[in-house]
Design a protein around this motif. Sequence first.
Motif, short mmCIF file in Angstrom:
data_model
loop_
_atom_site.label_atom_id
_atom_site.label_comp_id
_atom_site.label_asym_id
_atom_site.label_seq_id
_atom_site.Cartn_x
_atom_site.Cartn_y
_atom_site.Cartn_z
N PHE A 1 -117.93 -112.20 -90.36
CA PHE A 1 -117.38 -111.68 -92.00
C PHE A 1 -116.65 -110.05 -92.24
O PHE A 1 -116.04 -110.49 -93.03
N SER A 2 -117.27 -109.07 -91.63
CA SER A 2 -117.44 -107.88 -92.09
C SER A 2 -116.13 -107.41 -91.26
O SER A 2 -114.82 -106.45 -92.20
N LEU B 1 -112.60 -106.20 -92.99
CA LEU B 1 -111.54 -105.08 -92.33
C LEU B 1 -110.58 -105.55 -91.72
O LEU B 1 -109.07 -104.69 -92.16
N MET B 2 -109.94 -106.76 -91.49
CA MET B 2 -109.06 -106.88 -90.51
C MET B 2 -107.73 -106.97 -92.28
O MET B 2 -106.55 -106.70 -92.12
N ALA B 3 -108.37 -107.34 -93.30
CA ALA B 3 -107.47 -108.62 -94.58
C ALA B 3 -107.50 -106.95 -94.92
O ALA B 3 -106.16 -106.53 -95.42
N GLY B 4 -108.42 -106.21 -95.24
CA GLY B 4 -107.55 -104.64 -95.87
C GLY B 4 -106.20 -103.66 -94.89
O GLY B 4 -105.89 -103.34 -95.35
N PHE B 5 -106.83 -104.07 -93.14
CA PHE B 5 -105.48 -103.30 -92.30
C PHE B 5 -103.95 -104.07 -93.23
O PHE B 5 -103.21 -103.47 -92.93
N LEU B 6 -104.33 -104.87 -93.28
CA LEU B 6 -102.92 -106.03 -93.18
C LEU B 6 -102.40 -105.55 -94.92
O LEU B 6 -100.66 -105.24 -95.04
#
Length: 217
Positions: free
Chosen positions: A186-187, A191-196
């Motif tokens: 989940f973490s 983080l990937m969503a934040g990068f996107l």
Amino acid sequence: MNPTRLPASLASMPAPVPPVQQSRTIHPVWVRITHWLNALAALTMMLSGWRIYNASPIFPSFSFPNGITLGGWLGGALQWHFAAMWLLVFNGIVYLLLNLASGRLVRKFLPLSPRALLRDFVSALRGKLSHDDLSHYNAVQKLAYLFVIVDLIVLVLSGLAIWKSVQFPLLRELMGGYDTARIVHFSAMSLMAGFLVVHLALVALVPRSLLAMLRGR
């Protein structure tokens, strides 16, 4: 006649214009194909993963709106998730192998020093970071792209520890157990969503970077 002086008729002629040089290729074809396939797989896994999360939330007080999830129900979300997982794994392997074999990984992302990272980060905050040469990554971009590569690897490994917990006991234990592996997964997804979000914001600021990833130059 002075040989160093040209006749008036020739002197008045405009200087020949050199031929326009073709734009150099910034991203070769294999980079563009693997980039877009990775983006498709990662986005599909993220949206379907949100639906899977809602079926058994780690944090009971938090869930994702069903309207932004993929799959319609748990079984459908799992099918989307696993299909995208195989695409991400095999395409990611091809991406890494070609980057290593061509030397692009070292050439594009290294060296990366704390001093250069701090300098470019401060310049970015001041809005003074140059994007004239799209073939050159600044230190912030280097760190971001290296980070997302590592993050996607952690996503795959933690996902395997959850999906095949019995078959991969060592991997499960390295993740701290099944429940901890879910938190890691989940973490890494968060983080990937934040990068996107950051990546899309930068593309909006420098739209030429999107064109370069579409047409290569």
